[in-house]
Design a protein around this motif. Sequence first.
Motif, PDB file in Angstrom:
ATOM      1  N   VAL A   9       0.658  -0.888   0.361  1.00  0.00           N
ATOM      2  CA  VAL A   9      -0.075  -0.203  -0.186  1.00  0.00           C
ATOM      3  C   VAL A   9       0.387   1.406   0.349  1.00  0.00           C
ATOM      4  O   VAL A   9       1.567   1.127   0.397  1.00  0.00           O
ATOM      5  CB  VAL A   9      -1.073   0.189   1.352  1.00  0.00           C
ATOM      6  CG1 VAL A   9      -1.789   1.689   0.989  1.00  0.00           C
ATOM      7  CG2 VAL A   9      -1.541  -1.154   1.502  1.00  0.00           C
ATOM      8  N   CYS A  10       1.154   2.372  -0.990  1.00  0.00           N
ATOM      9  CA  CYS A  10       1.136   3.463  -0.940  1.00  0.00           C
ATOM     10  C   CYS A  10       0.861   4.573  -0.222  1.00  0.00           C
ATOM     11  O   CYS A  10      -0.200   4.682  -0.078  1.00  0.00           O
ATOM     12  CB  CYS A  10       1.539   4.068  -2.390  1.00  0.00           C
ATOM     13  SG  CYS A  10       2.147   2.284  -3.674  1.00  0.00           S
ATOM     14  N   LEU A 116       0.025  -7.600  -4.847  1.00  0.00           N
ATOM     15  CA  LEU A 116      -1.053  -6.598  -5.396  1.00  0.00           C
ATOM     16  C   LEU A 116      -0.260  -4.700  -5.074  1.00  0.00           C
ATOM     17  O   LEU A 116      -0.050  -5.185  -3.993  1.00  0.00           O
ATOM     18  CB  LEU A 116      -2.324  -6.496  -4.937  1.00  0.00           C
ATOM     19  CG  LEU A 116      -3.281  -5.585  -4.955  1.00  0.00           C
ATOM     20  CD1 LEU A 116      -3.882  -5.680  -6.858  1.00  0.00           C
ATOM     21  CD2 LEU A 116      -4.997  -6.263  -4.593  1.00  0.00           C
ATOM     22  N   ILE A 117      -0.379  -4.280  -5.851  1.00  0.00           N
ATOM     23  CA  ILE A 117       0.055  -2.061  -5.634  1.00  0.00           C
ATOM     24  C   ILE A 117      -1.266  -1.959  -5.366  1.00  0.00           C
ATOM     25  O   ILE A 117      -2.256  -1.776  -6.238  1.00  0.00           O
ATOM     26  CB  ILE A 117       0.932  -2.196  -6.061  1.00  0.00           C
ATOM     27  CG1 ILE A 117       2.013  -2.821  -5.886  1.00  0.00           C
ATOM     28  CG2 ILE A 117       0.603  -0.443  -5.296  1.00  0.00           C
ATOM     29  CD1 ILE A 117       2.946  -2.179  -7.258  1.00  0.00           C
ATOM     30  N   PHE A 140       1.472   2.336 -12.708  1.00  0.00           N
ATOM     31  CA  PHE A 140       0.482   1.467 -13.295  1.00  0.00           C
ATOM     32  C   PHE A 140       1.094   0.487 -14.674  1.00  0.00           C
ATOM     33  O   PHE A 140       0.809  -0.049 -15.390  1.00  0.00           O
ATOM     34  CB  PHE A 140      -0.653   2.609 -14.377  1.00  0.00           C
ATOM     35  CG  PHE A 140      -1.451   2.856 -13.200  1.00  0.00           C
ATOM     36  CD1 PHE A 140      -1.441   1.736 -11.849  1.00  0.00           C
ATOM     37  CD2 PHE A 140      -2.058   4.345 -12.569  1.00  0.00           C
ATOM     38  CE1 PHE A 140      -2.649   2.613 -11.071  1.00  0.00           C
ATOM     39  CE2 PHE A 140      -2.618   4.707 -11.812  1.00  0.00           C
ATOM     40  CZ  PHE A 140      -3.057   3.531 -10.607  1.00  0.00           C
ATOM     41  N   ARG A 141       1.677   1.258 -15.778  1.00  0.00           N
ATOM     42  CA  ARG A 141       2.946   1.064 -16.529  1.00  0.00           C
ATOM     43  C   ARG A 141       3.672  -0.054 -16.398  1.00  0.00           C
ATOM     44  O   ARG A 141       3.493  -0.666 -17.584  1.00  0.00           O
ATOM     45  CB  ARG A 141       3.102   2.334 -17.444  1.00  0.00           C
ATOM     46  CG  ARG A 141       3.048   2.953 -18.571  1.00  0.00           C
ATOM     47  CD  ARG A 141       3.697   4.438 -19.377  1.00  0.00           C
ATOM     48  NE  ARG A 141       3.158   5.429 -18.434  1.00  0.00           N
ATOM     49  CZ  ARG A 141       4.380   6.235 -18.107  1.00  0.00           C
ATOM     50  NH1 ARG A 141       5.174   5.753 -19.183  1.00  0.00           N
ATOM     51  NH2 ARG A 141       3.296   7.162 -17.661  1.00  0.00           N
ATOM     52  N   ILE A 145       2.737  -7.137 -11.599  1.00  0.00           N
ATOM     53  CA  ILE A 145       1.543  -7.934 -10.525  1.00  0.00           C
ATOM     54  C   ILE A 145       0.794  -6.387 -11.019  1.00  0.00           C
ATOM     55  O   ILE A 145       0.613  -4.981 -10.841  1.00  0.00           O
ATOM     56  CB  ILE A 145       1.950  -7.432  -8.828  1.00  0.00           C
ATOM     57  CG1 ILE A 145       2.735  -6.107  -8.748  1.00  0.00           C
ATOM     58  CG2 ILE A 145       3.250  -8.276  -9.044  1.00  0.00           C
ATOM     59  CD1 ILE A 145       2.309  -6.289  -7.430  1.00  0.00           C
ATOM     60  N   PRO A 146      -1.073  -7.256 -10.517  1.00  0.00           N
ATOM     61  CA  PRO A 146      -1.739  -6.158 -10.746  1.00  0.00           C
ATOM     62  C   PRO A 146      -2.001  -4.492  -9.792  1.00  0.00           C
ATOM     63  O   PRO A 146      -1.458  -5.122  -8.641  1.00  0.00           O
ATOM     64  CB  PRO A 146      -3.105  -7.161 -10.696  1.00  0.00           C
ATOM     65  CG  PRO A 146      -3.138  -8.083 -10.324  1.00  0.00           C
ATOM     66  CD  PRO A 146      -1.523  -8.481 -10.101  1.00  0.00           C
ATOM     67  N   VAL A 147      -2.480  -3.340 -10.289  1.00  0.00           N
ATOM     68  CA  VAL A 147      -2.383  -2.500  -9.348  1.00  0.00           C
ATOM     69  C   VAL A 147      -3.956  -2.330  -9.500  1.00  0.00           C
ATOM     70  O   VAL A 147      -4.432  -2.098  -9.961  1.00  0.00           O
ATOM     71  CB  VAL A 147      -1.638  -1.461  -9.980  1.00  0.00           C
ATOM     72  CG1 VAL A 147      -1.443   0.041  -9.157  1.00  0.00           C
ATOM     73  CG2 VAL A 147      -0.589  -1.490 -10.120  1.00  0.00           C
TER      74      VAL A 147
END
Length: 174
Positions: A9-10, A116-117, A140-141, A145-147
Amino acid sequence: MKKIDKILVCVDFSEYSNANIGYAVELSGNSNAEILLCNVINQRDLYGVEMVSKYYPERISTEKYIKKTIQERSDKLKHIIKNDFPSMKSCMSIHISTGVPFEEILKTAEKENADLIVMGNKGRGNLSRTLFGSAAEKVFRHSSIPVVSVRSRDKFTRNRGDSDHDVPWKIQVV
């Protein structure tokens, strides 16, 4: 679909930070997934400290700035966990690094084996977004892994006449 064991988690302490953590908690469900709160001390800020320290070495050093900032941010994150997510304390850990935010996020996700992010699509760096593109867009780019992008409906409405205006946040899987 792969089981989610670790969610990065950012957290940049913007208005989205608690929502990002909340979504990670919801996405982890009952799986006991580890939630890694990731914060990055921006290299751009460190360049400024380095310049000032050349003129005032007795007052500030990059090393002292980094140490103090890590402690302050760690304390803030612990406070958020304790006050807003106390039942998840045992599943959460903190990672603070220095560097270019999107690069550090991707490195941390890889190093920590995140599945996951979760991040807000806006954060503290609005000026730099105008000049260079946002950290979120770059993650994202380039993420393998999924964001999950956490967005505020108040700021991203399309006036479609939907009846679900009472829901303050939505998840967009990219």
